[in-house]
Structures are given as structure tokens and as C-alpha cells.
Scaffold this active site. Structure first.
Site, PDB file in Angstrom:
ATOM      1  N   ASP A  14      73.717  30.191  42.780  1.00 51.87           N
ATOM      2  CA  ASP A  14      72.671  29.186  42.942  1.00 51.87           C
ATOM      3  C   ASP A  14      72.019  28.948  41.579  1.00 51.87           C
ATOM      4  O   ASP A  14      71.440  29.874  40.993  1.00 51.87           O
ATOM      5  CB  ASP A  14      71.630  29.688  43.945  1.00 51.87           C
ATOM      6  CG  ASP A  14      70.647  28.605  44.360  1.00 51.87           C
ATOM      7  OD1 ASP A  14      70.824  27.453  43.928  1.00 51.87           O
ATOM      8  OD2 ASP A  14      69.700  28.930  45.108  1.00 51.87           O
ATOM      9  N   ASP A 110      74.096  22.261  42.980  1.00 54.27           N
ATOM     10  CA  ASP A 110      73.582  23.477  42.344  1.00 54.27           C
ATOM     11  C   ASP A 110      73.922  24.757  43.089  1.00 54.27           C
ATOM     12  O   ASP A 110      73.377  25.815  42.780  1.00 54.27           O
ATOM     13  CB  ASP A 110      72.060  23.372  42.193  1.00 54.27           C
ATOM     14  CG  ASP A 110      71.354  23.159  43.527  1.00 54.27           C
ATOM     15  OD1 ASP A 110      72.017  22.755  44.499  1.00 54.27           O
ATOM     16  OD2 ASP A 110      70.136  23.400  43.589  1.00 54.27           O
ATOM     17  N   GLU A 111      74.831  24.685  44.058  1.00 59.47           N
ATOM     18  CA  GLU A 111      75.058  25.858  44.901  1.00 59.47           C
ATOM     19  C   GLU A 111      76.512  25.915  45.346  1.00 59.47           C
ATOM     20  O   GLU A 111      77.103  24.896  45.683  1.00 59.47           O
ATOM     21  CB  GLU A 111      74.135  25.789  46.116  1.00 59.47           C
ATOM     22  CG  GLU A 111      74.211  26.964  47.056  1.00 59.47           C
ATOM     23  CD  GLU A 111      73.302  26.772  48.266  1.00 59.47           C
ATOM     24  OE1 GLU A 111      73.304  27.669  49.134  1.00 59.47           O
ATOM     25  OE2 GLU A 111      72.611  25.737  48.360  1.00 59.47           O
TER      26      GLU A 111
END
Length: 359
Positions: A14, A110-111
Site C-alpha cells: 500500500d 496505490d494498492e
């Protein structure tokens, strides 16, 4: 020597405060300041908040006016999708280089989840996590929090437990002792209302949920109660799924002031279609179905779609279809708050065979 007794080795990666971190990386003036990414309209919501802003109670999905009330010194910058997409692309290139490309599941820009079971038998789970964090820091100039465990659930909870820039390893056999003391709200899929109901039932920690009477959970929450208990017990066998092809591509605009003028709507429609067509061409895709979405002030939402005889990425063809859908919407003079355009039925175009003179 690295451990080899992991049944599965899952990483959850993350990127920390991703949207604001990209801006702070590229602009030294913004560093160490309370920062939010948001549009400028009266209805704008916070897309991302820096850790400096979060300490003042600013968070994602919060109305911007509320964020400014909580943090009067908040700096607000507009979204920059191109920069976010570029940073995400570079991070995923690191994943592919350091792991197995087929076992990477991107959840958002973002993950991501990574199944590194095979690779971990050679390098070790912790070493892989450190390599990924180091590469992201060195090559993309962003920090990431990484959780490593035997399941997606545990990896996600582990990574979130020590942010920013954390690396948390949950060894096989330690799942219950790691999860038990944590607040029950960390269980993915457990919303605030369910958390409040559990609290009234005397369930405050993950361990208490894991040990709670299953029949009473079923009575209170139906089949989802048993599912939540399985997750609380660390029983999660969901696999890491490879990248899925896009099903739809869309763009939308929320108007600062509600509009009723059809010509103004059509101008916005053309701009949205252009954005969608650029993304289609960038991904080497064509679409068969075009749809529009309208949010009407005081009247809810409506949508219409038009299917074409053959898939296309041509902006004019898409615009004509979208305009037809708009004109079929029958919203009369009701004020429009939001206009969206999307395409579905996506496919890669068939290559055209070129015959030579002799053929």
C-alpha cells in the site's frame, strides 16, 4: 536461511498517502505541510490527505469545506491523474521484476496483492518485502507499507497496522495471536454500522468475534455473520487474482452550479467523450456500447445506453451515440448536477490483413 514452511506467502503493498505523496515528491514547497487533493467546486470532496493533514482530522471522501474548517492552514491542490497513473505504472513494473507477473492483483493505483509463494522459497518473505520497499523508494521516490502473511486478509491488516513505511510479517501459526487483540473494525468488509451492532453485543476485538457464538451471529447478521467470523479466525483462502481486463471506461463531471441548458450539456458531453476515446486508444481497445449517466437535483439518477453495430474508438462515433442516449433521457428541464459518459463491450481490434500485389 529463509523459512520454507509457509503454505502461501501473500504480500499486501500500500503506497502511503499516495495522491498527496506524489505532489510532495514533485514540489518541495508542499513537503511537511497539511495537504489535500481535491477539486475546486462547491461540492468537492477530498481525494487524498497527507499525514500532516490527517492529524487535523482531514480524510479521504470528506467534503472539502469540512476539511478546511478542521484545518484552516490546509493547502489544496487539484488532482493530476496522469502523474498518479505514471507512478502506479512504475511501481507495478517493480512488482513484475521482483515477483511473478501472473500473481499480482492490483486493487487500486496505490494498492496491490502479490502471491510470492514460489519466490519466497528462495529469498524469504521478509527479504522480498524489503526489496520491494527499497525499489519503490529508490526508483519512484515514494514509501510503501507492506504486510506479509499466509492470506490476503492477514497481509492487508498487517500492512495497515504500522503505517507509514512499515513492514509487518505474520508468521504461520501466529495468525490468531496477531489478530486477536485488534479492534474488530479492522476486519475488511465490516462497516461502521456492523461494528456498532457488534459493540452492543459485547464484541470489541477480533478475538472476541472469532470466539463468539456462531448461531447468535447468524441470527444477527445472516450468512454474512459466519463469513465475518471466518475472517476474524484468519480463515481466508481467497487467491491472488491476476489483472482483469477493463470492463468499462468512463468519465464524468460534477457541475459547480446545476445546469438546465442543453447546449452546455452537449459541450460537456463532447469533452467527456474525448477523454474516454483517448483512454480507449491508449489501451488499444474499442467499445460497442455507449452509455450516459445523469444525476438530477432532487430527482435521483438516470442512465441510458446505445449499442452500435460494430466496436469503435472513434470520438465522433462515440459522441453521436452518447448524444442519442442523452436525447432519449427525457429529463425535460430538471437541473443536472452530474453528467457521465462510459463505454462497455470492450475488445481489442482485429488486425487488418494487408494484401500484397501478388496475393
Amino acid at each position: 536461511m529463509p523459512r520454507t514452511d509457509w503454505p502461501r506467502t501473500i504480500l499486501h503493498v500500500d503506497l502511503d498517502a499516495f495522491y498527496t505523496s506524489v505532489h510532495q515528491r514533485d514540489d518541495t514547497f508542499l513537503r511537511n505541510r497539511p495537504l489535500a487533493v481535491a477539486g475546486r467546486s462547491k461540492r468537492a470532496v477530498v481525494m487524498g490527505a497527507s499525514y500532516e493533514a490527517r492529524s487535523h482530522g482531514v480524510h479521504s471522501a470528506q467534503p472539502l469545506h469540512e476539511a478546511l474548517e478542521r484545518c484552516p492552514g490546509l493547502t489544496v491542490v487539484p488532482p493530476d491523474p496522469a502523474r498518479y497513473k505514471d507512478a502506479s505504472r512504475r511501481v507495478h513494473a517493480i512488482f513484475r521484476r521482483l515477483t511473478t507477473a501472473e500473481l499480482i492483483e492490483g486493487v487500486a493505483l496505490d494498492e496491490a496483492y502479490l502471491d510470492v509463494t514460489v519466490r519466497s522459497r528462495h529469498a524469504g518473505p521478509e527479504e522480498i518485502g524489503r526489496r520491494i520497499k527499497f525499489a519503490i523508494q529508490e526508483e519512484v521516490k515514494l514509501t510503501a507499507s507492506v504486510g506479509v502473511a499466509t492470506s490476503k486478509l492477514l497481509a492487508k491488516v498487517a500492512g495497515a497496522s504500522r503505517k507509514p513505511d512499515g513492514l509487518v510479517i505474520v508468521q504461520p501459526g501466529q495468525e490468531a495471536s496477531f489478530l486477536g487483540p485488534l479492534p474488530v473494525g479492522v476486519v475488511p468488509g465490516l462497516g461502521p454500522k456492523t461494528e456498532e451492532r457488534l459493540r452492543l453485543m459485547g464484541v470489541r476485538t477480533v478475538g472476541e468475534l472469532a470466539d463468539y457464538d456462531t448461531q447468535r451471529l447468524l441470527q444477527a447478521f445472516g450468512s454474512s455473520g459466519a463469513m465475518l467470523q471466518r475472517l476474524a479466525q484468519g480463515r481466508d483462502r481467497n487467491p491472488v487474482r491476476g489483472a482483469k481486463p477493463a470492463q468499462t471506461i468512463s468519465a464524468e463531471r460534477t457541475f459547480e452550479d446545476d445546469i438546465t441548458d442543453r447546449e452546455q450539456l452537449e459541450v460537456s458531453l463532447r469533452e467527456l467523450v474525448q477523454s474516454v476515446a483517448e483512454r480507449l486508444r491508449g489501451d488499444l481497445l474499442q467499445a460497442r456500447t455507449v452509455y450516459i449517466k445523469l444525476k438530477l437535483t432532487g430527482y435521483g439518477q438516470l442512465s441510458r445506453q446505445v449499442s452500435q453495430t460494430s466496436p469503435t474508438d472513434d470520438p465522433e462515433s462515440i459522441f453521436r451515440a452518447a448524444l442519442s442516449a442523452l436525447r432519449k433521457s427525457y429529463f425535460e428541464d430538471r437541473p443536472v448536477r452530474l453528467l457521465g459518459v462510459g463505454v462497455s463491450g470492450l475488445k481489442h481490434p482485429q488486425p487488418q490483413l494487408q494484401l500484397t500485389l501478388f496475393e
